[in-house]
Enzyme design. Structure first.
Site, short mmCIF file in Angstrom:
data_model
loop_
_atom_site.label_atom_id
_atom_site.label_comp_id
_atom_site.label_asym_id
_atom_site.label_seq_id
_atom_site.Cartn_x
_atom_site.Cartn_y
_atom_site.Cartn_z
N CYS A 1 0.35 -1.24 0.00
CA CYS A 1 -0.26 -0.45 -0.59
C CYS A 1 0.85 1.40 -0.41
O CYS A 1 0.74 2.39 -0.83
CB CYS A 1 -1.20 0.29 1.27
SG CYS A 1 -1.71 1.22 1.28
N GLY B 1 -4.09 -5.96 -19.03
CA GLY B 1 -5.15 -6.21 -17.94
C GLY B 1 -5.85 -4.49 -18.08
O GLY B 1 -5.29 -3.25 -17.78
N GLY C 1 -8.28 -4.22 -15.32
CA GLY C 1 -8.70 -3.96 -13.93
C GLY C 1 -8.60 -2.95 -13.12
O GLY C 1 -7.71 -1.68 -13.96
N GLU D 1 -7.24 -5.71 -22.92
CA GLU D 1 -7.81 -6.77 -21.39
C GLU D 1 -8.48 -7.33 -22.43
O GLU D 1 -9.30 -7.54 -23.03
CB GLU D 1 -9.05 -5.95 -21.20
CG GLU D 1 -10.36 -6.55 -20.58
CD GLU D 1 -9.77 -7.20 -19.27
OE1 GLU D 1 -8.90 -6.97 -18.79
OE2 GLU D 1 -10.32 -8.51 -18.82
N VAL E 1 -2.78 -7.99 -14.29
CA VAL E 1 -3.12 -9.07 -14.29
C VAL E 1 -3.50 -9.95 -13.29
O VAL E 1 -3.73 -10.63 -13.14
CB VAL E 1 -3.13 -10.20 -15.47
CG1 VAL E 1 -2.21 -9.59 -17.24
CG2 VAL E 1 -1.20 -10.70 -14.92
N ALA F 1 -6.53 -2.10 0.47
CA ALA F 1 -5.80 -1.58 2.25
C ALA F 1 -7.18 -1.50 2.93
O ALA F 1 -6.96 -2.42 4.40
CB ALA F 1 -5.36 -0.96 2.02
N HIS G 1 -26.67 22.39 -1.81
CA HIS G 1 -27.07 22.87 -3.49
C HIS G 1 -26.05 23.68 -3.30
O HIS G 1 -26.06 24.28 -2.81
CB HIS G 1 -28.09 22.77 -3.47
CG HIS G 1 -28.69 23.38 -4.95
ND1 HIS G 1 -28.83 22.57 -5.73
CD2 HIS G 1 -28.30 25.24 -5.41
CE1 HIS G 1 -28.71 23.49 -7.37
NE2 HIS G 1 -28.20 25.01 -6.82
C1 LIG Z 1 -0.42 -0.47 -8.28
C2 LIG Z 1 -1.65 -1.34 -6.82
C3 LIG Z 1 -2.57 0.17 -6.43
C4 LIG Z 1 -3.13 0.00 -5.40
N1 LIG Z 1 -4.32 1.13 -5.69
C5 LIG Z 1 -4.95 0.80 -3.30
C6 LIG Z 1 -5.82 1.35 -3.50
O1 LIG Z 1 -6.26 2.70 -4.19
N2 LIG Z 1 -7.17 1.54 -2.97
C7 LIG Z 1 -7.04 0.27 -1.87
O2 LIG Z 1 -7.19 -0.24 -1.26
N3 LIG Z 1 -6.04 -0.81 -2.34
C8 LIG Z 1 -4.96 -0.05 -2.45
N4 LIG Z 1 -3.81 -1.82 -3.61
C9 LIG Z 1 -4.06 -3.12 -2.51
C10 LIG Z 1 -3.32 -2.07 -1.72
O3 LIG Z 1 -2.52 -2.24 -1.51
C11 LIG Z 1 -3.58 -4.14 -0.99
O4 LIG Z 1 -4.59 -4.34 -0.90
C12 LIG Z 1 -2.84 -3.83 0.65
O5 LIG Z 1 -1.50 -3.72 0.28
C13 LIG Z 1 -2.75 -5.44 1.58
O6 LIG Z 1 -2.23 -4.89 2.82
P1 LIG Z 1 -1.05 -6.55 3.29
O7 LIG Z 1 -1.49 -5.29 5.13
O8 LIG Z 1 -2.35 -7.44 3.29
O9 LIG Z 1 -0.38 -6.56 2.50
P2 LIG Z 1 1.17 -5.69 2.23
O10 LIG Z 1 0.63 -4.51 2.10
O11 LIG Z 1 1.47 -6.38 0.69
O12 LIG Z 1 1.93 -5.86 3.09
C14 LIG Z 1 2.42 -7.16 3.06
C15 LIG Z 1 3.23 -7.76 3.84
O13 LIG Z 1 4.72 -8.69 4.69
C16 LIG Z 1 5.38 -8.65 4.01
N5 LIG Z 1 6.39 -9.84 4.15
C17 LIG Z 1 5.89 -10.79 3.30
N6 LIG Z 1 6.56 -11.27 3.51
C18 LIG Z 1 7.33 -12.07 4.06
C19 LIG Z 1 8.11 -12.73 5.06
N7 LIG Z 1 7.93 -14.11 5.17
N8 LIG Z 1 8.55 -12.17 6.95
C20 LIG Z 1 8.64 -10.27 6.81
N9 LIG Z 1 7.53 -9.52 6.21
C21 LIG Z 1 7.41 -10.45 5.02
C22 LIG Z 1 6.19 -7.92 2.73
O14 LIG Z 1 7.50 -6.85 2.54
C23 LIG Z 1 5.09 -6.03 2.92
O15 LIG Z 1 5.50 -4.81 3.58
C24 LIG Z 1 -3.02 -0.98 -4.32
C25 LIG Z 1 -2.35 -2.17 -4.93
C26 LIG Z 1 -1.55 -1.61 -6.15
C27 LIG Z 1 -0.35 -2.65 -6.36
#
Ligand SMILES: Cc1cc2nc3c(=O)[nH]c(=O)nc-3n(C[C@H](O)[C@H](O)[C@H](O)COP(=O)(O)OP(=O)(O)OC[C@H]3O[C@@H](n4cnc5c(N)ncnc54)[C@H](O)[C@@H]3O)c2cc1C
Length: 457
Positions: free
Chosen positions: A42, A171, A173, A194, A263, A313, A448
């Site tokens: 994120c 893609g 999406g 797409e 994708v 996020a 309004h």
């Molecule tokens: C380009 C893009 C734009 C996006 N825009 C939006 C948006 O506008 N709004 C929205 O809601 N969502 C958006 N998202 C999605 C959002 O980023 C994710 O849904 C969110 O970050 C998921 O959070 P998380 O905590 O599950 O995992 P992540 O944010 O992926 O965090 C996981 C963390 O775990 C760490 N990790 C992984 N494996 C290990 C390990 N074995 N040991 C230690 N650390 C580890 C990684 O390094 C990472 O820092 C976007 C995603 C992308 C790619």
């Protein structure tokens, strides 16, 4: 030496760091393990940097077409400064996360799970805990086509130090379209390829169709029902690439300086997950119940890595709060948490926003989903041009679609494409998630002239 904590969180994305901070605030001993920078996808490669890019794109579009009767003489874009702002934003938010985690023990290491459920760090330490939460997120998916390694993914697109002259996006999406919209506004010639017959899978069909036509009018070429089949160097001195695809059964090619593959995303599992008895579904996501518990007692999974809810996020954060409530109540009262007292997550009304220009949002059921769920639906479509503020500001293109249950009058879903989508979505989500009826909406006095009046019945 083995170190014991009340809770170990693996991954410091929006799921992991919110959970760790919330549980530490209850007075428990919390460790968080992150192999990369805090903030996860994120902050470092997702929501925040893309919105810096989208904001630059919005500014570029309004600079070239500010308002009726107002003309900009020269528009100049310094992409290096756009990138610098992106980095400063990320850095400042990382500082905020470090502050939020100051009561936790922070390990900068890669974590894996041992067969008996302990957490092994790449730094050599072994940790044990009463509760373990896996919040390891996701990574870009890659299409298994020839030359896939020649494409860039969203991580690399956000790290580009110049706007390419042309880009093909595989893609259509949310991520692909946000990149397409932003790079196009910044001067890149963009083509989206797409696979499905329509962009934005999962969105209401009318909204997706309208957004496609609005982006096309901005000069973004969108080819639907087209399957990418291979990527190869174009073979000239330009360093460009050829994307091969089939559309309507015919092989086609296009050439672009960059090919962006957007994708979807796949889950990232810490090593050892399955061998310590944590069930994983056939797509690789960790299987969880409605309280985000995995099949191994004491271990939860939240966010993109879990098989519940869209990969967003705010979903990861909501799941973090759900798990924090359980762990705090379990540990402070010394009793197993009572699932009835833990607030549920209403996955049906989670809002989605597309930060294209114009943008779109969705909350609740689409018309197709409401009909297939057996509702007798009333559908009201209001064009944005009917709104006084839209006309005053000359941003009149778009549509809001309200899906109502004809029997109860309850609003089941609201879907929008048009100006200010990110600012308007919360209003729609409150209406749907609080199960307001069309009668309640008609009693509401909207200010309004504002775009909020588009929901006045
Ligand atoms: C380009 C893009 C734009 C996006 N825009 C939006 C948006 O506008 N709004 C929205 O809601 N969502 C958006 N998202 C999605 C959002 O980023 C994710 O849904 C969110 O970050 C998921 O959070 P998380 O905590 O599950 O995992 P992540 O944010 O992926 O965090 C996981 C963390 O775990 C760490 N990790 C992984 N494996 C290990 C390990 N074995 N040991 C230690 N650390 C580890 C990684 O390094 C990472 O820092 C976007 C995603 C992308 C790619």
């Amino acid at each position: 030496m083995t170190c014991h904590h009340d809770l170990i969180v693996i991954g410091a994305g929006p799921g992991g760091y919110e959970l760790a901070a919330a549980v530490a605030a209850c007075g428990l001993d919390v460790a968080i393990v992150e192999r990369d920078a805090p903030g996860g996808t994120c902050l470092n490669r997702g929501c925040i940097p893309t919105k810096c890019l989208c904001a630059a794109a919005d500014a570029a579009l309004s600079a070239t077409n500010p308002a009726p009767g107002v003309f900009a003489r020269d528009m100049f874009m310094d992409f290096g400064a756009v990138r610098a702002h992106m980095q400063q934003t990320v850095d400042s938010l990382r500082d905020d996360i470090a502050t939020a985690l100051k009561s936790c023990t922070y390990y900068h290491a890669q974590a894996s799970l041992t067969a008996d459920g302990a957490v092994q760090l790449s730094s050599g330490q072994l940790l044990t805990a009463t509760h373990v939460v896996i919040a390891t997120g996701s990574t870009p998916a890659i299409l298994p086509i020839d030359g896939a390694d020649l494409a860039i993914d969203s991580d690399r697109a956000l790290a580009l130090d110049a706007v390419p002259a042309s880009m093909a996006v595989i893609g259509g999406g949310v991520i692909g379209l946000e990149m397409a919209s932003a790079f196009s506004a910044l001067g890149c010639k963009v083509t989206v390829v797409e696979f499905l017959p329509e962009i934005l899978p999962g969105f209401d069909a009318d909204i997706a169709r309208r957004l496609r036509s609005m982006l096309s009018r901005r000069g973004i070429k969108i080819i639907t029902s087209a399957a990418a089949t291979a990527i190869a160097p174009a073979g000239d001195a330009s360093g460009a690439y050829t994307l091969c695809y089939t559309a309507k059964g015919k092989p086609q090619t296009l050439t672009a300086d960059k090919i962006l593959m957007a994708v979807g995303r796949r889950p990232v599992l810490p090593e050892g997950v399955e061998s310590c008895g944590i069930a994983v579904d056939n797509r690789g996501f960790i299987t969880v119940d409605e309280l985000m518990r995995t099949s191994r007692p004491g271990v939860y999974a939240i966010g993109d890595v879990a098989d519940r809810g869209p990969m967003l996020a705010h979903v990861a954060s909501a799941q973090a709060r759900l798990v924090a409530a359980q762990i705090c109540s379990h540990s402070l009262q010394g009793i197993a948490s009572d699932s009835a007292s833990i607030p549920d997550i209403d996955f049906g009304t989670i809002p989605s926003v597309v930060f294209t220009n114009p943008g779109a949002y969705a909350t609740g059921l689409t018309q197709a989903a409401a009909e297939s769920a057996g509702y007798k639906v009333t559908v009201r479509k209001t064009p944005v041009i009917s709104n006084g503020y839209a006309r005053a500001t000359a941003h009149t293109d778009g549509l809001v679609k309200v899906i109502t249950d004809a029997d109860s009058g309850r609003v089941l879903g609201i879907h929008y494409v048009g100006p200010q989508a990110p600012a308007l979505v919360a209003q729609a989500q409150l209406i749907v998630s609080h199960r307001l009826t069309a009668a309640a909406l008609s009693r509401t006095i909207f200010p309004h002239p504002t775009l909020t009046e588009l929901l006045a019945l």
